[in-house]
Design a protein around this motif. Structure first.
Motif, mmCIF file in Angstrom:
data_model
loop_
_atom_site.group_PDB
_atom_site.id
_atom_site.type_symbol
_atom_site.label_atom_id
_atom_site.label_comp_id
_atom_site.label_asym_id
_atom_site.label_seq_id
_atom_site.Cartn_x
_atom_site.Cartn_y
_atom_site.Cartn_z
ATOM 1 N N ARG A 21 0.829 -1.217 0.000
ATOM 2 C CA ARG A 21 0.000 0.000 0.000
ATOM 3 C C ARG A 21 0.857 1.259 0.000
ATOM 4 O O ARG A 21 0.623 2.192 -0.770
ATOM 5 N N VAL A 22 1.864 1.308 0.865
ATOM 6 C CA VAL A 22 2.729 2.488 0.937
ATOM 7 C C VAL A 22 3.512 2.638 -0.361
ATOM 8 O O VAL A 22 3.539 3.713 -0.964
ATOM 9 N N HIS A 23 4.156 1.569 -0.795
ATOM 10 C CA HIS A 23 4.953 1.626 -2.021
ATOM 11 C C HIS A 23 4.112 2.121 -3.191
ATOM 12 O O HIS A 23 4.498 3.037 -3.911
ATOM 13 N N ASN A 24 2.963 1.512 -3.406
ATOM 14 C CA ASN A 24 2.160 1.834 -4.583
ATOM 15 C C ASN A 24 1.532 3.222 -4.505
ATOM 16 O O ASN A 24 1.299 3.844 -5.534
ATOM 17 N N GLU A 25 1.295 3.732 -3.293
ATOM 18 C CA GLU A 25 0.789 5.107 -3.178
ATOM 19 C C GLU A 25 1.886 6.119 -3.495
ATOM 20 O O GLU A 25 1.643 7.123 -4.157
ATOM 21 N N ILE A 26 3.098 5.836 -3.064
ATOM 22 C CA ILE A 26 4.188 6.787 -3.263
ATOM 23 C C ILE A 26 4.803 6.649 -4.653
ATOM 24 O O ILE A 26 5.322 7.611 -5.208
ATOM 25 N N ILE A 27 4.728 5.457 -5.245
ATOM 26 C CA ILE A 27 5.278 5.226 -6.585
ATOM 27 C C ILE A 27 4.168 4.685 -7.489
ATOM 28 O O ILE A 27 4.205 3.515 -7.900
ATOM 29 N N PRO A 28 3.182 5.527 -7.808
ATOM 30 C CA PRO A 28 2.044 5.042 -8.606
ATOM 31 C C PRO A 28 2.422 4.648 -10.032
ATOM 32 O O PRO A 28 1.699 3.890 -10.673
ATOM 33 N N THR A 29 3.577 5.123 -10.512
ATOM 34 C CA THR A 29 3.986 4.794 -11.878
ATOM 35 C C THR A 29 4.600 3.407 -11.994
ATOM 36 O O THR A 29 4.774 2.906 -13.102
ATOM 37 N N ALA A 30 4.953 2.797 -10.865
ATOM 38 C CA ALA A 30 5.564 1.456 -10.893
ATOM 39 C C ALA A 30 4.975 0.597 -9.785
ATOM 40 O O ALA A 30 5.680 0.160 -8.871
ATOM 41 N N ILE A 74 15.903 2.922 1.125
ATOM 42 C CA ILE A 74 14.733 3.683 0.711
ATOM 43 C C ILE A 74 13.764 3.754 1.888
ATOM 44 O O ILE A 74 13.329 2.724 2.400
ATOM 45 N N ALA A 75 13.456 4.977 2.307
ATOM 46 C CA ALA A 75 12.476 5.218 3.378
ATOM 47 C C ALA A 75 11.294 5.938 2.750
ATOM 48 O O ALA A 75 11.459 6.976 2.121
ATOM 49 N N ARG A 76 10.107 5.368 2.915
ATOM 50 C CA ARG A 76 8.893 5.981 2.361
ATOM 51 C C ARG A 76 7.930 6.305 3.498
ATOM 52 O O ARG A 76 7.704 5.462 4.366
ATOM 53 N N VAL A 77 7.358 7.501 3.458
ATOM 54 C CA VAL A 77 6.378 7.916 4.454
ATOM 55 C C VAL A 77 5.141 8.409 3.711
ATOM 56 O O VAL A 77 5.245 9.216 2.780
ATOM 57 N N LEU A 78 3.980 7.909 4.117
ATOM 58 C CA LEU A 78 2.734 8.358 3.513
ATOM 59 C C LEU A 78 2.592 9.868 3.699
ATOM 60 O O LEU A 78 2.958 10.406 4.761
ATOM 61 N N PRO A 79 2.086 10.574 2.695
ATOM 62 C CA PRO A 79 2.017 12.045 2.763
ATOM 63 C C PRO A 79 1.373 12.598 4.035
ATOM 64 O O PRO A 79 1.847 13.602 4.578
ATOM 65 N N ALA A 80 0.341 11.972 4.536
ATOM 66 C CA ALA A 80 -0.346 12.487 5.733
ATOM 67 C C ALA A 80 0.520 12.445 6.988
ATOM 68 O O ALA A 80 0.207 13.096 7.992
ATOM 69 N N TYR A 81 1.641 11.703 6.958
ATOM 70 C CA TYR A 81 2.485 11.533 8.145
ATOM 71 C C TYR A 81 3.867 12.161 7.987
ATOM 72 O O TYR A 81 4.739 11.957 8.833
ATOM 73 N N ARG A 82 4.057 12.929 6.946
ATOM 74 C CA ARG A 82 5.352 13.576 6.723
ATOM 75 C C ARG A 82 5.535 14.770 7.651
ATOM 76 O O ARG A 82 4.589 15.314 8.183
#
Length: 147
Positions: A21-30, A74-82
């Motif tokens: 879920r996190v990966h695909n939300e932050i990298i919708p193109t892949a 690679i560290a990914r954070v959902l936009p609402a929690y940045r």
């Protein structure tokens, strides 16, 4: 701020789906399928970050390979929690894991992720290359720590 942060490995379907879920939300193109992620688990450390029980992000630590001598973090954070310290905590965790695998670090960020690029540059990463995956229109930016 991040006192309730828990970073756990992807070990079951629930954590795998949260990572996806996190990966695909932050990298919708892949976007990655469940099978893609299972394959990545055979060679990478995939973890999920929670603030208490709330999903806030995920991470990848990829060991050096034939393509690169660097450890990829690679560290990914959902936009609402940045901008709450989660990214820094996840990144530091990744860096500690990565130090067991090597001493050169890189990361890849989708060019449209301005928050991610700003974060990486603020942590000492510098751009070394941009590349476009086949069929994509938004490039990835490859950055290396301390170049």
């Amino acid at each position: 701020m991040t006192s309730g942060l828990r970073i756990v490995p992807v070990t079951d379907d629930a954590t795998l789906l949260d990572w996806q879920r996190v990966h695909n939300e932050i990298i919708p193109t892949a976007p990655l399928s469940v099978d893609d992620i299972r394959e990545r688990l055979t060679r990478n450390v995939l973890e999920v970050a929670y603030d208490g029980d709330v999903l806030v992000g995920c991470s990848t630590v990829r060991p050096p390979s034939e393509e690169t001598a660097a450890v990829t973090v690679i560290a990914r954070v959902l936009p609402a929690y940045r901008r709450r310290g989660f990214g820094d905590a996840i990144y530091q965790h990744c860096l500690q894991r990565g130090q067991r695998l090597g001493d050169t670090f890189e990361t890849q960020i989708l060019a449209s992720n301005e928050d991610g690029l700003r974060f990486a540059k603020a942590h000492g990463f510098v751009e070394v290359e941009t590349y476009l995956l086949p069929g994509d229109t938004i490039p990835f930016v490859e950055l290396r720590l301390g170049e």
